[in-house]
Write an enzyme that holds these catalytic residues in place. Sequence first.
Site, mmCIF file in Angstrom:
data_model
loop_
_atom_site.group_PDB
_atom_site.id
_atom_site.type_symbol
_atom_site.label_atom_id
_atom_site.label_comp_id
_atom_site.label_asym_id
_atom_site.label_seq_id
_atom_site.Cartn_x
_atom_site.Cartn_y
_atom_site.Cartn_z
ATOM 1 N N TRP A 12 0.836 -1.203 0.000
ATOM 2 C CA TRP A 12 0.000 0.000 0.000
ATOM 3 C C TRP A 12 0.872 1.255 0.000
ATOM 4 C CZ3 TRP A 12 -0.399 4.205 3.259
ATOM 5 C CH2 TRP A 12 -1.508 5.020 3.084
ATOM 6 N N HIS A 13 2.009 1.186 0.681
ATOM 7 C CA HIS A 13 2.860 2.367 0.799
ATOM 8 C C HIS A 13 3.569 2.727 -0.500
ATOM 9 C CE1 HIS A 13 2.284 1.844 5.151
ATOM 10 N NE2 HIS A 13 2.663 3.095 5.245
ATOM 11 N N GLY A 14 3.748 1.786 -1.377
ATOM 12 C CA GLY A 14 4.410 2.144 -2.620
ATOM 13 C C GLY A 14 4.749 0.954 -3.483
ATOM 14 N N PHE B 108 1.971 8.469 -1.227
ATOM 15 C CA PHE B 108 1.259 7.205 -1.059
ATOM 16 C C PHE B 108 -0.234 7.366 -1.311
ATOM 17 C CE2 PHE B 108 4.747 6.826 2.277
ATOM 18 C CZ PHE B 108 5.645 6.302 1.365
#
Length: 484
Positions: A325-327, A484
């Site tokens: 999800w963060h990248g 993000f």
Amino acid sequence: MLFNSINFAIFLPIVFILYWFFTKRNLKIQNKLLLISSYFFYACWDWRFLFLLLFSTLLDYLTGLKMQTSENQKQKKRWFWLSVIINLGFLGIFKYYNFFAESFADIMSNLGWTVSPLMINIILPVGISFYTFHGLSYIIDIYKNRIKAEKSFINYAVFVSFFPLLVAGPIERATHLLPQIKKQRSFDYFQAIDGLRQILWGLFKKIVIADNCAIYANEIFNNYADMNGSSLILGAIFFTFQIYGDFSGYSDIALGTARLFGIELLQNFAFPYFSRDIAEFWRRWHISLSSWFKDYIYIPLGGSKGGDWMRIRNTLIIFIISGFWHGANWTFIVWGFLNALFIMPSIIMKTNRNNIKTVAEGRLLPTIKEFIQMILTFGLTVFAWIFFRSENLGQAVNYILGIFSLSVFDIPKFDGIENSKTIIVLLIIFIITEWRGRENKYALERLKIIKSKTLRWIIYILVLLSIYFYGNFGETVEFIYFQF
């Protein structure tokens, strides 16, 4: 428009004055003003992506109504999956397409085939992960019959795009925020003062702590090959406080700003670096995301009800997804995997709920055991942040190898090390202040118990002066979580 910019310093008072003095406290007019202000706020980043936000909002609004009026469960399920697929499809195209294309090409190359993937050159819309998750939680809650679909498009659109939380959270729930949007609001002086106090502390975290730590973290990470081990450790610690000051500072400003308009957002941070184990850390770090994953993925997967194997599997899935999800980078996935490994012993031994209360609650100092636990947890967190900060896995591995060398016993040496002594002193003051306020929602909240108005104002002025004299105003640094 950044929270720490002159533009926002002009924008916020204008919206505040219009909201309380020119809407005649008419709820419908107030919500329309909030929506217009939020769309203007978002359009200041890139007006073209405003259409994507509008489309996502309209999609979930109409889908919610269609599910509400569906004649049977099969029809309801079709509408539900339509929304989920389109939302995740947009997120996948904008955020993950190039990552998957490059990874596929690398795999084929290792197998001996040359593949030239079609890459797309697009800008990641700011906040897309956050407002997508807002919409998904709303749709899921309707599908699970937890809430009714909102009939007013204005109310729903404000829920999705309320400007304090729009680009970097917290990730709100319809069950928490929508009732506040639909309820008549009146100005509360003490709520507004508390909001301003939290905004002040958030600005201190961002401008003084995060942006100054960023200078030295960037210097060390960008030149890690030339650094000795002790400098690399210092660089990792600088980044550890940079990301905390940056993200929790944003959250403080967001929550404080919302309070100015009579709205309470979900708490997103609860002094995570004072945690005694990794499980406690994740109950205190990015709380809104952790609880989102727990409620909408972990529990539907079976949670902790299926024995040790299911708990291990589900925990691993959650942390891998959290990293992703963060990248779109393997560094984030490894970061998530590391946190899963760190938390696994407590999951297996069922000790992950041992540290629920605040450390040293009601006491000035922790016990020796608590202190050692906090240091060990902090050390594991710092180690994992190295992967989060690195550009690629190679840099992360070489950075860590540089730490585990004989040069770790050398004196730290890097450009600007003399100037870094100032931020180290400020960090010590910051840690002490956070420690003293750890039983509150944010560090300066405890000033409410100080009866002396003069003393409170002296502290406010000291914080303002520290921002003025020690803040990094060389260049406006965007908040890390905007990517993000």
